[in-house]
Design a protein around this motif. Sequence first.
Motif, PDB file in Angstrom:
ATOM      1  N   GLY A 187      -2.058  -8.136 -14.218  1.00  0.00           N
ATOM      2  CA  GLY A 187      -3.270  -7.356 -14.020  1.00  0.00           C
ATOM      3  C   GLY A 187      -3.475  -6.970 -12.571  1.00  0.00           C
ATOM      4  O   GLY A 187      -4.533  -6.478 -12.187  1.00  0.00           O
ATOM      5  N   ALA A 188      -2.442  -7.165 -11.774  1.00  0.00           N
ATOM      6  CA  ALA A 188      -2.547  -6.854 -10.345  1.00  0.00           C
ATOM      7  C   ALA A 188      -2.550  -5.347 -10.122  1.00  0.00           C
ATOM      8  O   ALA A 188      -1.961  -4.591 -10.874  1.00  0.00           O
ATOM      9  CB  ALA A 188      -1.381  -7.491  -9.586  1.00  0.00           C
ATOM     10  N   ARG A 189      -3.218  -4.944  -9.091  1.00  0.00           N
ATOM     11  CA  ARG A 189      -3.257  -3.536  -8.715  1.00  0.00           C
ATOM     12  C   ARG A 189      -1.943  -3.150  -8.042  1.00  0.00           C
ATOM     13  O   ARG A 189      -1.252  -3.990  -7.476  1.00  0.00           O
ATOM     14  CB  ARG A 189      -4.408  -3.280  -7.760  1.00  0.00           C
ATOM     15  CG  ARG A 189      -5.742  -3.503  -8.410  1.00  0.00           C
ATOM     16  CD  ARG A 189      -6.861  -3.231  -7.458  1.00  0.00           C
ATOM     17  NE  ARG A 189      -8.138  -3.435  -8.143  1.00  0.00           N
ATOM     18  CZ  ARG A 189      -9.292  -3.438  -7.537  1.00  0.00           C
ATOM     19  NH1 ARG A 189      -9.348  -3.246  -6.238  1.00  0.00           N
ATOM     20  NH2 ARG A 189     -10.399  -3.628  -8.222  1.00  0.00           N
ATOM     21  N   GLN A 190      -1.645  -1.851  -8.085  1.00  0.00           N
ATOM     22  CA  GLN A 190      -0.406  -1.343  -7.512  1.00  0.00           C
ATOM     23  C   GLN A 190      -0.254  -1.761  -6.051  1.00  0.00           C
ATOM     24  O   GLN A 190       0.811  -2.207  -5.633  1.00  0.00           O
ATOM     25  CB  GLN A 190      -0.349   0.173  -7.630  1.00  0.00           C
ATOM     26  CG  GLN A 190       0.901   0.781  -7.026  1.00  0.00           C
ATOM     27  CD  GLN A 190       0.895   2.298  -7.065  1.00  0.00           C
ATOM     28  OE1 GLN A 190      -0.095   2.923  -7.408  1.00  0.00           O
ATOM     29  NE2 GLN A 190       2.002   2.896  -6.715  1.00  0.00           N
ATOM     30  N   SER A 236       2.537  -5.024  -2.043  1.00  0.00           N
ATOM     31  CA  SER A 236       2.417  -5.821  -0.819  1.00  0.00           C
ATOM     32  C   SER A 236       3.150  -7.161  -0.923  1.00  0.00           C
ATOM     33  O   SER A 236       3.276  -7.875   0.067  1.00  0.00           O
ATOM     34  CB  SER A 236       0.946  -6.063  -0.468  1.00  0.00           C
ATOM     35  OG  SER A 236       0.361  -6.987  -1.358  1.00  0.00           O
ATOM     36  N   LEU A 237       3.645  -7.493  -2.114  1.00  0.00           N
ATOM     37  CA  LEU A 237       4.423  -8.723  -2.263  1.00  0.00           C
ATOM     38  C   LEU A 237       5.712  -8.596  -1.451  1.00  0.00           C
ATOM     39  O   LEU A 237       6.293  -7.519  -1.348  1.00  0.00           O
ATOM     40  CB  LEU A 237       4.775  -8.980  -3.734  1.00  0.00           C
ATOM     41  CG  LEU A 237       3.634  -9.347  -4.656  1.00  0.00           C
ATOM     42  CD1 LEU A 237       4.116  -9.390  -6.107  1.00  0.00           C
ATOM     43  CD2 LEU A 237       3.027 -10.685  -4.279  1.00  0.00           C
ATOM     44  N   THR A 238       6.136  -9.696  -0.868  1.00  0.00           N
ATOM     45  CA  THR A 238       7.386  -9.712  -0.107  1.00  0.00           C
ATOM     46  C   THR A 238       8.346 -10.672  -0.794  1.00  0.00           C
ATOM     47  O   THR A 238       7.961 -11.413  -1.710  1.00  0.00           O
ATOM     48  CB  THR A 238       7.152 -10.163   1.341  1.00  0.00           C
ATOM     49  OG1 THR A 238       6.670 -11.513   1.337  1.00  0.00           O
ATOM     50  CG2 THR A 238       6.148  -9.266   2.052  1.00  0.00           C
ATOM     51  N   ALA A 287      -3.500 -15.809  -0.886  1.00  0.00           N
ATOM     52  CA  ALA A 287      -4.800 -15.274  -0.475  1.00  0.00           C
ATOM     53  C   ALA A 287      -4.630 -13.915   0.207  1.00  0.00           C
ATOM     54  O   ALA A 287      -5.504 -13.063   0.127  1.00  0.00           O
ATOM     55  CB  ALA A 287      -5.503 -16.253   0.454  1.00  0.00           C
ATOM     56  N   ASN A 288      -3.481 -13.697   0.851  1.00  0.00           N
ATOM     57  CA  ASN A 288      -3.253 -12.427   1.537  1.00  0.00           C
ATOM     58  C   ASN A 288      -3.084 -11.255   0.578  1.00  0.00           C
ATOM     59  O   ASN A 288      -3.381 -10.127   0.920  1.00  0.00           O
ATOM     60  CB  ASN A 288      -2.004 -12.516   2.419  1.00  0.00           C
ATOM     61  CG  ASN A 288      -2.220 -13.436   3.602  1.00  0.00           C
ATOM     62  OD1 ASN A 288      -3.338 -13.627   4.044  1.00  0.00           O
ATOM     63  ND2 ASN A 288      -1.148 -14.011   4.088  1.00  0.00           N
ATOM     64  N   ASN A 289      -2.566 -11.524  -0.637  1.00  0.00           N
ATOM     65  CA  ASN A 289      -2.368 -10.407  -1.541  1.00  0.00           C
ATOM     66  C   ASN A 289      -3.163 -10.532  -2.841  1.00  0.00           C
ATOM     67  O   ASN A 289      -2.963  -9.771  -3.764  1.00  0.00           O
ATOM     68  CB  ASN A 289      -0.869 -10.172  -1.828  1.00  0.00           C
ATOM     69  CG  ASN A 289      -0.167 -11.386  -2.367  1.00  0.00           C
ATOM     70  OD1 ASN A 289      -0.774 -12.255  -2.960  1.00  0.00           O
ATOM     71  ND2 ASN A 289       1.137 -11.449  -2.173  1.00  0.00           N
TER      72      ASN A 289
END
Length: 62
Positions: A29-32, A37-39, A54-56
């Motif tokens: 359900g994460a936004r695009q 932004s995942l690394t 928490a950052n993403n």
Amino acid sequence: MTKEKATLLLKNIKQKWLYDVCFFVLSTGARQSKILSLTWNNVDFVNKVALVTANNAKSGIA
């Protein structure tokens, strides 16, 4: 998106890579912007998990 529409979408995807991407998006359900932004540091290939920090995270709280 309803569960039925999501199931129909996944059922009709022919390319495995696209199926995997759509499955991930629908499952989290994460936004695009958050997914993009995942690394690689957020991906655990051994346990097959993507870590949301928490950052993403949408709320800023993981």
